[in-house]
Structures are given as C-alpha cells and as structure tokens.
Design a protein around this motif. Structure first.
Motif, PDB file in Angstrom:
ATOM      1  N   PRO A 137     -56.238 129.117  47.834  1.00  0.00           N
ATOM      2  CA  PRO A 137     -55.804 127.859  47.210  1.00  0.00           C
ATOM      3  C   PRO A 137     -55.798 126.721  48.220  1.00  0.00           C
ATOM      4  CG  PRO A 137     -53.911 129.235  47.689  1.00  0.00           C
ATOM      5  CD  PRO A 137     -55.119 130.054  48.031  1.00  0.00           C
ATOM      6  N   ASP A 138     -56.055 125.502  47.710  1.00  0.00           N
ATOM      7  CA  ASP A 138     -55.945 124.319  48.569  1.00  0.00           C
ATOM      8  C   ASP A 138     -54.512 123.797  48.559  1.00  0.00           C
ATOM      9  OD1 ASP A 138     -58.900 123.751  49.167  1.00  0.00           O
ATOM     10  OD2 ASP A 138     -58.844 124.038  46.982  1.00  0.00           O
ATOM     11  N   LEU A 139     -53.850 124.061  47.472  1.00  0.00           N
ATOM     12  CA  LEU A 139     -52.475 123.569  47.329  1.00  0.00           C
ATOM     13  C   LEU A 139     -51.645 124.630  46.610  1.00  0.00           C
ATOM     14  CD1 LEU A 139     -50.328 121.246  47.335  1.00  0.00           C
ATOM     15  CD2 LEU A 139     -51.293 120.515  45.144  1.00  0.00           C
ATOM     16  N   VAL A 140     -50.460 124.880  47.141  1.00  0.00           N
ATOM     17  CA  VAL A 140     -49.538 125.800  46.471  1.00  0.00           C
ATOM     18  C   VAL A 140     -48.366 124.978  45.945  1.00  0.00           C
ATOM     19  CG1 VAL A 140     -47.907 127.681  46.796  1.00  0.00           C
ATOM     20  CG2 VAL A 140     -50.150 127.790  47.884  1.00  0.00           C
ATOM     21  N   LEU A 141     -48.077 125.156  44.666  1.00  0.00           N
ATOM     22  CA  LEU A 141     -46.897 124.494  44.076  1.00  0.00           C
ATOM     23  C   LEU A 141     -45.834 125.549  43.813  1.00  0.00           C
ATOM     24  CD1 LEU A 141     -48.185 121.973  41.356  1.00  0.00           C
ATOM     25  CD2 LEU A 141     -47.354 121.514  43.662  1.00  0.00           C
ATOM     26  N   LEU A 142     -44.709 125.416  44.468  1.00  0.00           N
ATOM     27  CA  LEU A 142     -43.580 126.311  44.205  1.00  0.00           C
ATOM     28  C   LEU A 142     -42.666 125.622  43.200  1.00  0.00           C
ATOM     29  CD1 LEU A 142     -42.769 127.289  47.901  1.00  0.00           C
ATOM     30  CD2 LEU A 142     -44.164 128.561  46.265  1.00  0.00           C
ATOM     31  N   SER A 143     -42.100 126.386  42.285  1.00  0.00           N
ATOM     32  CA  SER A 143     -41.337 125.750  41.201  1.00  0.00           C
ATOM     33  C   SER A 143     -39.857 126.074  41.316  1.00  0.00           C
ATOM     34  CB  SER A 143     -41.860 126.249  39.853  1.00  0.00           C
ATOM     35  OG  SER A 143     -43.265 126.191  39.856  1.00  0.00           O
ATOM     36  N   ALA A 144     -39.065 125.041  41.387  1.00  0.00           N
ATOM     37  CA  ALA A 144     -37.611 125.229  41.470  1.00  0.00           C
ATOM     38  C   ALA A 144     -37.028 125.262  40.072  1.00  0.00           C
ATOM     39  CB  ALA A 144     -36.991 124.095  42.267  1.00  0.00           C
ATOM     40  N   HIS A 145     -36.086 126.154  39.885  1.00  0.00           N
ATOM     41  CA  HIS A 145     -35.400 126.243  38.594  1.00  0.00           C
ATOM     42  C   HIS A 145     -34.084 125.475  38.698  1.00  0.00           C
ATOM     43  CE1 HIS A 145     -33.262 127.979  35.184  1.00  0.00           C
ATOM     44  NE2 HIS A 145     -34.446 128.312  34.708  1.00  0.00           N
ATOM     45  N   PRO A 146     -33.636 124.845  37.583  1.00  0.00           N
ATOM     46  CA  PRO A 146     -32.367 124.104  37.650  1.00  0.00           C
ATOM     47  C   PRO A 146     -31.212 124.960  38.172  1.00  0.00           C
ATOM     48  CG  PRO A 146     -33.460 123.682  35.564  1.00  0.00           C
ATOM     49  CD  PRO A 146     -34.268 124.724  36.271  1.00  0.00           C
ATOM     50  N   TYR A 147     -31.244 126.253  37.885  1.00  0.00           N
ATOM     51  CA  TYR A 147     -30.154 127.122  38.333  1.00  0.00           C
ATOM     52  C   TYR A 147     -30.694 128.169  39.300  1.00  0.00           C
ATOM     53  CZ  TYR A 147     -27.758 124.501  34.891  1.00  0.00           C
ATOM     54  OH  TYR A 147     -27.230 123.449  34.196  1.00  0.00           O
ATOM     55  N   GLU A 148     -31.355 127.647  40.316  1.00  0.00           N
ATOM     56  CA  GLU A 148     -32.030 128.491  41.285  1.00  0.00           C
ATOM     57  C   GLU A 148     -31.097 129.549  41.883  1.00  0.00           C
ATOM     58  OE1 GLU A 148     -35.196 128.482  41.882  1.00  0.00           O
ATOM     59  OE2 GLU A 148     -35.167 129.894  43.543  1.00  0.00           O
ATOM     60  N   LEU A 149     -29.856 129.154  42.112  1.00  0.00           N
ATOM     61  CA  LEU A 149     -28.928 130.080  42.768  1.00  0.00           C
ATOM     62  C   LEU A 149     -28.728 131.359  41.947  1.00  0.00           C
ATOM     63  CD1 LEU A 149     -26.977 130.601  45.126  1.00  0.00           C
ATOM     64  CD2 LEU A 149     -25.185 129.543  43.736  1.00  0.00           C
ATOM     65  N   VAL A 150     -28.724 131.222  40.618  1.00  0.00           N
ATOM     66  CA  VAL A 150     -28.566 132.398  39.762  1.00  0.00           C
ATOM     67  C   VAL A 150     -29.729 133.354  40.000  1.00  0.00           C
ATOM     68  CG1 VAL A 150     -28.493 133.217  37.381  1.00  0.00           C
ATOM     69  CG2 VAL A 150     -27.301 131.128  38.001  1.00  0.00           C
ATOM     70  N   PHE A 151     -30.941 132.789  40.070  1.00  0.00           N
ATOM     71  CA  PHE A 151     -32.128 133.622  40.272  1.00  0.00           C
ATOM     72  C   PHE A 151     -32.120 134.242  41.668  1.00  0.00           C
ATOM     73  CE2 PHE A 151     -34.666 132.736  36.487  1.00  0.00           C
ATOM     74  CZ  PHE A 151     -33.913 131.710  35.935  1.00  0.00           C
ATOM     75  N   VAL A 152     -31.678 133.464  42.644  1.00  0.00           N
ATOM     76  CA  VAL A 152     -31.589 133.996  44.005  1.00  0.00           C
ATOM     77  C   VAL A 152     -30.651 135.203  44.019  1.00  0.00           C
ATOM     78  CG1 VAL A 152     -30.733 133.529  46.335  1.00  0.00           C
ATOM     79  CG2 VAL A 152     -32.098 131.812  45.164  1.00  0.00           C
ATOM     80  N   ALA A 153     -29.460 135.019  43.458  1.00  0.00           N
ATOM     81  CA  ALA A 153     -28.458 136.086  43.490  1.00  0.00           C
ATOM     82  C   ALA A 153     -28.940 137.318  42.728  1.00  0.00           C
ATOM     83  CB  ALA A 153     -27.148 135.571  42.901  1.00  0.00           C
ATOM     84  N   GLU A 154     -29.510 137.086  41.541  1.00  0.00           N
ATOM     85  CA  GLU A 154     -29.976 138.212  40.724  1.00  0.00           C
ATOM     86  C   GLU A 154     -31.081 139.000  41.435  1.00  0.00           C
ATOM     87  OE1 GLU A 154     -29.269 139.249  37.504  1.00  0.00           O
ATOM     88  OE2 GLU A 154     -27.648 137.823  37.131  1.00  0.00           O
ATOM     89  N   ARG A 155     -32.009 138.288  42.055  1.00  0.00           N
ATOM     90  CA  ARG A 155     -33.142 138.985  42.695  1.00  0.00           C
ATOM     91  C   ARG A 155     -32.707 139.669  43.986  1.00  0.00           C
ATOM     92  NH1 ARG A 155     -34.191 137.573  38.428  1.00  0.00           N
ATOM     93  NH2 ARG A 155     -33.320 139.654  38.253  1.00  0.00           N
ATOM     94  N   VAL A 156     -31.806 139.038  44.719  1.00  0.00           N
ATOM     95  CA  VAL A 156     -31.295 139.682  45.936  1.00  0.00           C
ATOM     96  C   VAL A 156     -30.569 140.964  45.554  1.00  0.00           C
ATOM     97  CG1 VAL A 156     -29.514 139.481  47.710  1.00  0.00           C
ATOM     98  CG2 VAL A 156     -31.151 137.628  47.396  1.00  0.00           C
ATOM     99  N   LEU A 157     -29.763 140.861  44.495  1.00  0.00           N
ATOM    100  CA  LEU A 157     -29.016 142.038  44.044  1.00  0.00           C
ATOM    101  C   LEU A 157     -29.968 143.138  43.579  1.00  0.00           C
ATOM    102  CD1 LEU A 157     -26.139 142.985  43.673  1.00  0.00           C
ATOM    103  CD2 LEU A 157     -26.118 141.975  41.401  1.00  0.00           C
ATOM    104  N   GLU A 158     -31.000 142.730  42.846  1.00  0.00           N
ATOM    105  CA  GLU A 158     -31.983 143.711  42.355  1.00  0.00           C
ATOM    106  C   GLU A 158     -32.674 144.404  43.542  1.00  0.00           C
ATOM    107  OE1 GLU A 158     -34.833 142.053  39.624  1.00  0.00           O
ATOM    108  OE2 GLU A 158     -35.906 143.961  39.382  1.00  0.00           O
ATOM    109  N   ALA A 159     -33.025 143.600  44.544  1.00  0.00           N
ATOM    110  CA  ALA A 159     -33.685 144.179  45.725  1.00  0.00           C
ATOM    111  C   ALA A 159     -32.753 145.170  46.429  1.00  0.00           C
ATOM    112  CB  ALA A 159     -34.103 143.060  46.676  1.00  0.00           C
ATOM    113  N   LYS A 160     -31.488 144.772  46.526  1.00  0.00           N
ATOM    114  CA  LYS A 160     -30.510 145.653  47.174  1.00  0.00           C
ATOM    115  C   LYS A 160     -30.380 146.968  46.402  1.00  0.00           C
ATOM    116  CE  LYS A 160     -28.750 143.722  50.837  1.00  0.00           C
ATOM    117  NZ  LYS A 160     -28.763 144.470  52.116  1.00  0.00           N
ATOM    118  N   ARG A 161     -30.261 146.852  45.092  1.00  0.00           N
ATOM    119  CA  ARG A 161     -30.041 148.049  44.275  1.00  0.00           C
ATOM    120  C   ARG A 161     -31.266 148.967  44.285  1.00  0.00           C
ATOM    121  NH1 ARG A 161     -26.797 145.237  39.188  1.00  0.00           N
ATOM    122  NH2 ARG A 161     -24.795 145.121  40.256  1.00  0.00           N
TER     123      ARG A 161
END
Lengths: 837, 91
Positions: free
Chosen positions: A659-683
């Motif tokens: 790719p020439d350009l990567v667009l990362l997309s922020a979610h309005p409640y990014e922290l929820v997704f961060v916590a959920e995915r970190v927890l999923e990775a841990k589990r």
C-alpha cells in the motif's frame, strides 16, 4: 365524625366542571398521549393506555361523586390487566388482595403485622428462588403497589377511628397507574383519602394538567441530557468532562421527577388533589432544604414512620438531641429501604460502599443543617428580592450535592476517584468557561424562584381553564410537531439534530458505553428506557455464524472466512480469497496504481450494508472519478478490532499488498475495544507482539481473570501511553511497509461523545500522524436517515457514502493523495472497475 | 394578623403564632383557615415540631407521634379541630 382531619370530610361534594371544561381537559390528555407516543418518553404501554384514560376521565367527571371512587378503583384493576396481561395481572391482583385481607383480619394489630411480615418473607423467598416462574413485570408491579403502601396502610389502621371502605383500599393499593411505573411516589394512605376532599373539580384538573406538562418537560430535558450531554465517568478526559459528568449525573434524576409529576398529575384528573412531589430541588439553600424539596412524598413517609416517633421518644433530652437522633434514624432507614426497594425490583440486595457513603455523608450534612436551622442564628432570606446570601447558599449546597450524587451513581469508588484525576487536564479556556458558568448560575440562584408560600387553593374561572387549556394544547402539539421529519427539514441542521435525537429512544452505542449505573437508572428496567440488545465491544454470535468468523492464534485474534458468498443482516456479504470483505486483488500492485489500505472495525467492514455500499467501495469509486491515476482501496477489517490490531494488521496482512497509504480507523469508544481485545488475548494466551504495549498491559494489571469492566478501568490508567505507543508502532510498521499512515476519526450516527476521541487524537498529535477528521460527518442529520436501524448506530448505505465523501475530502486536504489529485481535480474516470465483484 | 371575625381564641392564637414565627409577622400574608401550611411550604418538619411545642405549652395538651402529620396539621382549621378534640378529651 372523627377526631379532626381525614375522616370528617371524605364525603364533601366537589364543584363539578362544565362540559366545556371537561372537553378541554380531555383534549389536552389526548395531546399528552400524542406527544408521549411521538417522543416515547413514557413507557409505551402507558402512552397507549393514556387514550383510554382520556375517555375514562370524561366518564369519571360526569359521574355522581359517590360513584367516582368505585369507578377509579375498577379502572385501576382493569389497567393492571391491560398492562400486564391476564395471567400476570391476575397474579398481581391475587397477591395484593391477599395482603389487604390479612390487614383486615379480626385479630390484634400486632398479630396482623406478624402475618403480613410472614407473607412478605414468603414473597421474598420466592423472589430469590431461581425456580420462580413469575416474570419481572409482576415483581415490578407488586413492588410498586405493596412495598411502601402496606406500611402506610398498616400504620393508618393502627390509629384509625373508622372502617376502611373496600373501594378505598382497592383504589389505594392498585392505584392507577402503578402497573406502568415500578418507581411510584410513596403516597400516604391518609393523604390519599384526604386528597378527595377538594371542593372544585376545575381547580384540581387545572393543577393536575399543569403538573403533567411540567413532568413531560422534565422527561424531555432528561432525554436531551441523557442522549446529548451525558459524559460517563469512565470517559471523562479533562476538567470540563468531569464537571459535565457531575452535572449530568444528577440531572438524570429528571426522569424520576418527571414521571412522578405525570403520575400525580394524572391522579388529579380522577379527583385526587395530592401534594407536590418535588419542589424546585435545584434551588435548595441547605442540605435539609434539599431533603425537603426532592421527593417530598418520601420525606413525608420518613417523617411519619421514623422521624416523629423517634423525636417524641428522645425529646425529653432536649429538642436538639431529639432532632439529631431522629434525623440519623431517618437516613439509616432510608438507606435500608432503598436497598429493600432495590431487592424487590432487581431481585438482589444493594450493598455497596458508595451507597453507604452517600447516605452516611448526606445524613450527617442534613443533621448539621437541621440543628443549625433550629438555632435560627441566621436571618431569614427575603422571599421577594434577589439575595446574595441565597445565591451563595444555593450554589454551595448544590455543588456538594452534585459531587455526592456522582459518588452515589459511580460504578465504583475507584472509578470515581480516577475520574477526579482527569481534572489535571484543564486549559485556561476551560477554567474561564467554568468560572463564567458558575457566576451566571450563582447570579440566577439568588432570585426567590417560586419561594412564595401557597396561601390558598386557587379558585379557577372558566376563562382561566379555557385559556390555560389552549396554551397547553398549543405547547403539547407544538412539541410533537417540532420533531416530525417534515418540520425537521425546515429548521437549521444543528437544531434539527437535537430535536431529531429527542424522537430517538432506541439503543445508542452510548447507552451502553456511557451507561450510568445510578440507583434510579438501575431500577428502571431496560424496557422502560426503550433500549434493546446491547453490544459491548464484541462481534456477537450472529456475525460469527453468518460471516464465518475463524479464530487466529496471533494478535489479530480472528479473521473472516475467505471466498465466501453469504448474507448478513439481510445484505449480500462477500469476501475475497484473502478473507477481506472486498474485491479480488492481485498481491502485486499494478503499475501506476495508488493503493490505500483502510484498516478498521465493523463500520469499515461495512456492518449491515451491501457489498457495493461499503466505505472502501464508495471511497474507491469517488477517488477514481476524480483521478486519472488508478486507485485501489483495500478493505482490511474485522468487527471490534482495536487500533492495536489494526497496526498489527499492517505487517500481518497489508504489507504484502504494497500500500502507498494506510488508514487506521479510530472508534468513538476505542478504549472498550482495547480492553476487550487485550482481555481476549490474555484469556487465549496470545502474546501482544509489541513489547512496550505488553508492558503497559502488565502495568495496568489486566489478566485473564479480569472482568470486561475491570479491564476497561485498568486500561484507562495507561490510556494516554497506550495510544501514543500504538501510534508510534503504526509509524514504524507503515515505514517498514514503505507506506504513509493516517488516522481516520469517525463520529458514528447517534449521540457520540467527541471527547472520547481525545486520547487517540493526543496520541496521533504527539507522533505527528495526520488525522482525517470525520467526527462531525453525521451531525445535523436525522439518526434514522444514516443509521442501520433504531437500535443499531452503524452507518447505512447513505451513511457510508457520506463517510466516503468526508474521507476523500480529508485525504485531499492533508495532501495524502497522489500529486495529480492533490491539485485541481481533472474530470473523467480512467479507473477500471472490472475486477470488482 | 389576619384573623377572621367570629373565630375562636384557639384559632386566633394559632394564627398569631404561625404569622409571627413562619411568615415573619408579614401582615400582608393572607392566612386563611384552609391555607395549606405544610403542603404550602409555610411549615417544614422543624416548624411542625415548633408548632407542636407551642400547642402543648399553650393549651396544656399532649401530642402523640402519629398525630403529627400533614393530614392532621395542614391547615389552621385542622389544627384547631385537633386541639379542640384534645381539650374535650381532657379529664
């Protein structure tokens, strides 16, 4: 007939309203029905029944006085069946009737108390039993009818000097509209009886309707505050957010005061001239004054049940001791009875430190305030002029109350304390805004709003009834009309957005993510809030099944089944051979092609829209129409990915497509997704590939045993560092892929808190990553026109088109497109879309 | 004070007490026998206790806790009837 008060005047004949007056009141009730159905600010079943009540009101008004109470009682019984259904209604009526019968057994008062107590314990055991088949609605109705009315009724029976008429008992216990409102004002039985003594129907109707309209205004204000202005404590990011949270957390009580006004107003229309339930509680001049103004019925109930009996027992030790001890007992009882109420409505006892702390501190403040008032050392406030002392007293009292209330409604004491730590983020501008606000509010509080005592019942002329009725009709119909789509189209976009939101009572993301855990919000069942299923940062089984989600044993955590042709939420859902919801592309980038990899969560994947409506599809079409350069937009996404997964996807998935350009997309409640995915990775024991991020997780203390909420709160403590590191990692990963990187910040349809983006935006700013600002892309647009459904805030096809247009404009604005596109856009389309499926 | 003509001494004394203690002696306040004292915001819980103390000391009657409530003390007429009843019951 009896000693003073209640019993002597129950048979007084009121002055009846004329047919014109009755017709005007009925019309207003119909308008209330229309408004509440339009805005859905009251329980839907109640709004529908209001029309029946309009007719019932007319019948009641023309009935001879002696038939009115039986008619009201019969109507109340009917309403229970209408509201709950035949089976549940019969269960409620049977249990209620059994308790009334026990109250009237030919036995001593103490024996009856014991028997009622046995019955209550039996019911409590049934409530706790997992095998009980009684639905929650039955418990809510029983709780509303029996919890406190039994206490008041038994207390009255103890000193009663006459027998109770059976219709009095039935009308009291099954009082309309108890079946619709689990939280119901605690109406004292003698007050209920006495309220029928009014001498003038028109005056009672006038007062009732004005209270109903006042209640509706409270409920509309509640909707506005809940949907537009509320900031959850976990989302407060700076001083202004903290202040906004504290203010709005308290103002959510408007729902209770609004409903109480509507309930008591409606009872007026059936001849019950009951006292005010709340009196300008935002203008309390002391803590005891606040106690007297908010939920007056509860205060009166406590006075009768606890305060006066305890005071009389201790007054021989002096009035100050009597008042002090009685007030402490009132607050201990209030705390216990709130827990008791919580038990009947929720099936479990409420035992939390924040609850204990709230009632303890508030109780001490009221005791001190009461003793100080008793000393009467301070001069009385003027009831007619602006007073600086009143201004300061109101501001000081309410400031303390608001802080206490925020503690009471907090998810936990730790969360509450953490919220306060956010006040360190404050600009001079923020402080200036707060100072101006405080000065204005203090100045306004100095006026004697509504402080004049009511010296007599008003006599209401026919002219007043007609004029007030017409004015209220205009107000009610105007409010209902203002939110219709046609009218919304005529007014400015900003105002239309707010008014449009008033109509929306479905679940917004915010209802869940910025959920208020306050006592009263917990007690009002979700069905009363009009909410539906909640999504807390997970994909949900429907998606996993339809899209064929498959787990991955790396930090991406999952993927979509490649080369599938299926249907999701009624729309065609296709993936390419790489498992992207996209067209087929060659790994080798064609010569002269500009490739954009847009990586993100559900809204980037195109949740609920067709294959040809997704953001990448529409963005590619849009950019290709403007450019002679071949442009490809790759959709690399998975619902509920956090930006950390997105960054990992640069290397794991996107890089090989050059790719020439990567667009990362922020979610309005990014922290929820961060916590959920970190927890999923841990589990799942999946390592976090970036060492710095892994260290932050360790620092936060998230482990496989953490709950989602705990994980969210813990990740909150490292949120700033997390986002900064994610951005740094994005720079490194995109540089390794020889691509530029930018962040797409999107405010989804529905009420979004822009402040929740701030940590992400700060991280981007610190690392110099450009941000494509689409936070306000849906602002001013009716929710229904850009969202998938009433209960799903993902963008629909039109929403995705608007998002694509915003993204294209921002890309150009940031100079992120090929040179020929950054300048004046040529016309024509040289893009070959043949590879699209 | 705004007493009506033909009222009893008990009525007048109660009215005078309430006007002086809770209306700051405001003669312009039209206090009628049916003026709502508790629900009208003139008497709060502390005011009710002060009123009870006044009635007990002035008329030599005694109140029980259950008699101190809005439905029995909300108007001067209610209070007067209650005091009359108690005086009549005195041995």
């Amino acid at each position: 007939m009896r000693t003073g008060g209640v019993e002597s005047r129950v048979d007084a004949i009121p002055q009846k309203a004329s047919p014109l007056q009755v017709a005007i009141v009925a019309l207003q009730l119909a308008a209330v029905c229309w408004l509440t159905n339009t805005l859905r600010i009251l329980p839907p079943t109640f709004s529908r029944t209001l029309l029946v009540m309009s007719v019932a009101f007319v019948v009641h008004a023309i009935l001879p006085h002696r038939h009115r109470l039986p008619f009201f009682g019969g109507l109340s019984l009917l309403a229970i069946v209408l509201s709950l259904g035949v089976d549940a209604g019969a269960a409620v009526l049977s249990v209620g009737a059994a308790f009334i019968a026990v109250c009237h057994l030919p036995a001593s008062w103490r024996t009856r108390i014991v028997l009622v107590g046995v019955g209550v314990v039996g019911l409590a055991l049934l409530r706790l039993s997992a095998t009980t088949s009684l639905p929650a609605t039955v418990w809510a109705a029983l709780a509303a009818m029996l919890m406190f009315r039994l206490i008041s009724y038994l207390q009255w029976l103890r000193h009663a000097t006459r027998a109770t008429d059976r219709w009095e008992a039935l009308a009291y216990f099954f009082m309309l509209p108890s079946a619709y409102f689990p939280l119901f004002p605690v109406i004292d039985f003698p007050t209920f009886l006495k309220s029928r003594e009014s001498s003038s129907d028109p005056e009672v109707y006038e007062r009732g309707l004005s209270w109903m309209v006042r209640g509706l205004l409270h409920l509309i204000a509640y909707r506005l505050i809940h949907d537009v202005f509320t900031v959850g404590e976990v989302w407060a990011n700076d001083l202004l957010d903290v202040v906004q949270h504290i203010g709005t957390a308290f103002l959510l009580y408007l729902k209770v005061s609004g409903q109480f006004h509507v309930i008591v107003g409606l009872l007026h229309l059936f001849g019950f001239r009951l006292p005010e339930t709340h009196h300008l509680y935002l203008l309390a001049t002391s803590f005891s004054d606040f106690w007297r103004r908010i939920n007056i019925y509860w205060k009166d109930f406590m006075l009768k049940l606890v305060y006066y009996p305890v005071y009389f027992r201790f007054r021989h030790m002096g009035p100050t001791v009597g008042i002090g001890v009685a007030t402490i007992c009132v607050f201990v009882t209030t705390w216990a009875l709130h827990s008791y109420q919580y038990f009947w409505l929720q099936g479990q006892l409420l035992l939390s430190w924040s609850d204990v702390a709230f009632w303890a501190v508030f109780g001490v403040l009221v005791v001190a305030s009461g003793i100080r008032e008793r000393s009467r050392s301070a001069p009385t406030l003027s009831r007619t002029r602006w007073s600086p002392r009143r201004a300061l007293q109101v501001t000081g009292t309410m400031a303390v109350i608001l802080v206490l209330w925020s503690l009471w409604t907090s998810e936990s004491t730790g969360t509450w304390l953490y919220m306060w730590s956010m006040t360190r983020f404050a600009s001079k501008g923020d402080v200036g805004v707060l100072v101006i606000l405080l000065v204005l509010l203090t100045a306004a509080a100095g006026f004697p709003w509504g402080d004049q005592p009511a010296m007599s019942q008003r006599s209401v002329s026919k002219r007043v009834v007609v004029l007030a009725g017409v004015a209220r009709l205009a107000l009610l119909c105007g409010m209902a009309l203002l939110t219709t789509p046609t009218v919304l189209g005529w007014i400015p976009a900003g105002a239309a957005k707010i008014l449009g939101d008033l109509r929306f009572d479905g679940l917004t993301k915010r209802d869940e993510f910025v959920r208020m855990v306050g006592y009263y919000n917990e007690l009002i069942p979700k069905r009363m809030l009009g909410a539906a299923v909640v999504d807390s940062g997970s994909r949900g089984p429907a998606f996993d099944t339809a899209a064929g989600w498959v787990p991955r044993e790396d930090f991406l955590l999952g993927a979509i089944r490649p080369s599938s042709r299926t249907s999701f939420l009624g729309q065609a859902f296709s993936t390419n051979r790489y498992g992207f919801r996209d067209a087929e592309y060659e790994i080798q980038k064609p010569e002269g092609t500009f490739r954009i990899a847009i990586i993100g969560p559900s809204y980037v994947m195109g949740w609920g829209v067709a294959d040809n409506e997704t953001l990448d599809y529409q963005l590619e079409s849009l950019l290709s129409d403007l450019s002679r350069t071949r442009i490809e937009v790759l959709n690399i996404s998975l619902p509920a990915w956090s930006m950390a997964q997105e960054v990992f996807a640069i290397k794991a998935l996107a890089a090989r497509f050059s790719p020439d350009l990567v667009l990362l997309s922020a979610h309005p409640y990014e922290l929820v997704f961060v916590a959920e995915r970190v927890l999923e990775a841990k589990r799942r024991a999946i390592p976090i590939p970036d060492l710095a991020l892994a260290a932050l997780v360790e620092q936060a203390g998230v482990n496989s045993a953490s709950t989602p909420l705990d994980a969210r709160l813990r990740m909150r403590t490292v949120e700033e560092e997390w986002h900064e590191r994610v951005m740094q990692w994005a720079l490194e990963s995109s540089a390794a892929a020889d691509a530029r990187v930018a962040v797409l910040a999107v405010g989804l349809p529905g009420p979004n808190a822009e402040s929740t983006f701030r940590p992400v935006l700060r991280g981007a700013a610190r690392t110099g990553i450009p941000v494509l600002d689409c936070l306000r892309v849906f602002r001013g647009l009716a929710f229904a026109s850009v969202a998938l459904s009433d209960t799903d805030g993902h963008p629909n096809g039109r929403g995705q088109a608007l998002l694509a247009a915003c993204t294209a404009a921002e890309l150009r604005g940031h100079g992120l497109l090929p040179e020929q596109l950054s300048g004046t856009a040529p016309s024509g389309n040289a893009h070959n879309t043949a590879t699209r499926q | 004070m705004n007493s009506n003509s033909g009222t009893s001494p008990i009525h007048d004394q109660i009215m005078q007490f309430i006007t002086e203690h809770f209306l700051q002696g405001d003669a312009s306040a039209t206090l009628l026998p049916m003026t709502p004292l508790v629900s009208g915001g003139i008497l709060d819980s502390l005011g009710v206790l002060e009123l009870v103390a006044f009635l007990e000391s002035t008329f030599g009657v005694e109140f029980e806790a259950h008699e101190v409530s809005r439905d029995r003390l909300d108007t001067i007429a209610d209070i007067e009837a209650l005091v009359h009843g108690k005086i009549r019951q005195r041995p």
